[in-house]
Design a protein around this motif. Structure first.
Motif, mmCIF file in Angstrom:
data_model
loop_
_atom_site.group_PDB
_atom_site.id
_atom_site.type_symbol
_atom_site.label_atom_id
_atom_site.label_comp_id
_atom_site.label_asym_id
_atom_site.label_seq_id
_atom_site.Cartn_x
_atom_site.Cartn_y
_atom_site.Cartn_z
ATOM 1 N N GLU A 214 0.923 -0.956 -0.372
ATOM 2 C CA GLU A 214 0.132 -0.438 0.019
ATOM 3 C C GLU A 214 0.968 1.424 0.359
ATOM 4 O OE1 GLU A 214 -3.385 0.852 0.327
ATOM 5 O OE2 GLU A 214 -4.251 -0.552 0.366
ATOM 6 N N PRO A 215 0.787 2.242 -0.982
ATOM 7 C CA PRO A 215 1.401 3.561 -1.130
ATOM 8 C C PRO A 215 0.817 4.058 0.405
ATOM 9 C CG PRO A 215 -0.886 3.991 -1.874
ATOM 10 C CD PRO A 215 -0.767 2.782 -2.039
ATOM 11 N N LYS A 216 2.675 4.420 0.953
ATOM 12 C CA LYS A 216 2.539 5.465 2.196
ATOM 13 C C LYS A 216 2.566 7.035 1.682
ATOM 14 C CE LYS A 216 6.144 6.430 5.995
ATOM 15 N NZ LYS A 216 7.187 6.642 6.263
ATOM 16 N N ILE A 217 0.942 7.206 2.058
ATOM 17 C CA ILE A 217 0.733 8.854 1.755
ATOM 18 C C ILE A 217 0.930 9.949 2.843
ATOM 19 C CG2 ILE A 217 -1.101 10.453 1.032
ATOM 20 C CD1 ILE A 217 -2.525 7.483 -0.544
ATOM 21 N N LEU A 218 1.933 10.807 2.190
ATOM 22 C CA LEU A 218 2.282 11.841 3.908
ATOM 23 C C LEU A 218 1.411 12.871 3.576
ATOM 24 C CD1 LEU A 218 4.256 11.830 5.861
ATOM 25 C CD2 LEU A 218 5.607 13.703 4.246
ATOM 26 N N PHE A 219 1.194 13.232 2.044
ATOM 27 C CA PHE A 219 -0.075 14.382 2.045
ATOM 28 C C PHE A 219 -1.382 14.280 0.460
ATOM 29 C CE2 PHE A 219 3.821 16.373 3.662
ATOM 30 C CZ PHE A 219 3.029 17.354 4.942
ATOM 31 N N LYS A 220 -2.424 15.220 0.495
ATOM 32 C CA LYS A 220 -3.573 14.994 -0.041
ATOM 33 C C LYS A 220 -3.539 16.023 -1.227
ATOM 34 C CE LYS A 220 -5.241 10.425 1.594
ATOM 35 N NZ LYS A 220 -5.736 9.365 1.928
#
Length: 293
Positions: A214-220
């Motif tokens: 799963e991608p490690k999302i810091l900001f959207k």
């Protein structure tokens, strides 16, 4: 029951707020409330639960909303068909466009179209690509710009853009000197990612899951310039279409080819078996000819 009642109820349900609906419809809030109340009395059941100015639909309201949506779409289609029969050199097009697409591809092409067809009015609404597809299917828009693939059994598809996704990293990143990077190598990286309403969010998430993570999302974000600036500030990496990458600050960003190649192709879509106005067909032909050269 008259058509105005359904139209007004539909707008209240769509806005989820009677105050906003009254502003959109250009009528007073008391008059709108009275109209909705009359519809409820005629049907013999409440359609809206009112609290703190938010209008939540009852189960009956959800049913009426679905039918109202279909009826309004059919009435609009009838008017469009009748207007076409008069052969007037005018028309109106309602189109849904993802924000990234609108700012990237449309300004110049739209200006050229307007010069050729000054009497055709174009109403553009910016939605995420996934919502554009849903809105075209439900009849809110005559057409929309979608990220492929979409369901070919439901939509007519007119391709307009062929592009591919590229990786953006800071010049100090460990991949900065690479020509290519495999998707599986991005496991554990901090991503500056798209918001959930964007088709690219789900497209890339599925690609990462296929690679086992799963991608490690810091900001959207929904703004490509903000996303690229975050990469330039060395806060994470991002993935954007090549045509957008070429507009970024390449002094502070490195653009790298992804393996496997991830296409980002766009098309104008219309719902199958739905009447498309002469203005709409003219617009589609113009866009396909202009953007696929």
């Amino acid at each position: 029951m008259d058509f105005r009642q359904l139209k007004y109820f539909y707008e209240v349900a769509k806005q989820n707020n009677i105050t906003k609906a009254s502003q959109t419809l250009h009528i007073s809030q008391p008059a709108l409330s009275k109209m909705i109340k009359g519809l409820e009395e005629e049907l013999g059941m409440p359609l809206i639960l009112r609290s703190n100015k938010v209008s939540e639909l009852t189960d009956a309201g959800k049913v009426v909303y679905e039918y109202a949506q279909r009826i309004i779409s059919q009435v609009n289609e009838m008017h469009t068909t009748l207007n076409d029969m008069t052969h007037l050199a005018r028309g109106e097009i309602n189109i849904g466009v993802p924000p990234i697409v609108g700012s990237l591809y449309f300004p110049k092409v739209m200006a050229n179209f307007h010069r050729l067809y000054p009497n055709i009015e174009i109403n553009i609404t910016e939605y995420g690509a996934a919502r554009v597809v849903k809105s075209v299917e439900e009849g809110e828009f005559e057409m929309g710009v979608a990220v492929l693939p979409v369901n070919e059994e439901v939509f007519n598809i007119h391709p307009i853009v062929y592009d591919e996704l590229k990786l953006l990293v800071h010049p100090e990143h460990r991949f900065a000197e690479r020509d290519t990077v495999h998707l599986k190598e991005l496991n554990g990286e901090d991503f500056i990612f798209y918001s959930e309403e964007f088709a690219l969010y789900e497209i890339m998430r599925k690609k990462f899951i296929q690679q086992g993570f799963e991608p490690k999302i810091l900001f959207k974000s929904s703004q490509w310039d903000f996303m690229s600036e975050m990469v330039a500030a060395n806060l994470g990496i991002s993935i954007l279409p090549d045509s957008i990458c070429r507009r970024t600050d390449q002094k502070n960003i490195k653009i790298i080819k992804l393996i496997p190649v991830s296409p980002w192709n766009l098309a104008l879509i219309t719902k199958k078996e739905k009447y498309i106005s002469i203005a709409g067909r003219t617009f589609i032909d113009f866009m396909v000819a202009s953007m696929t050269l």
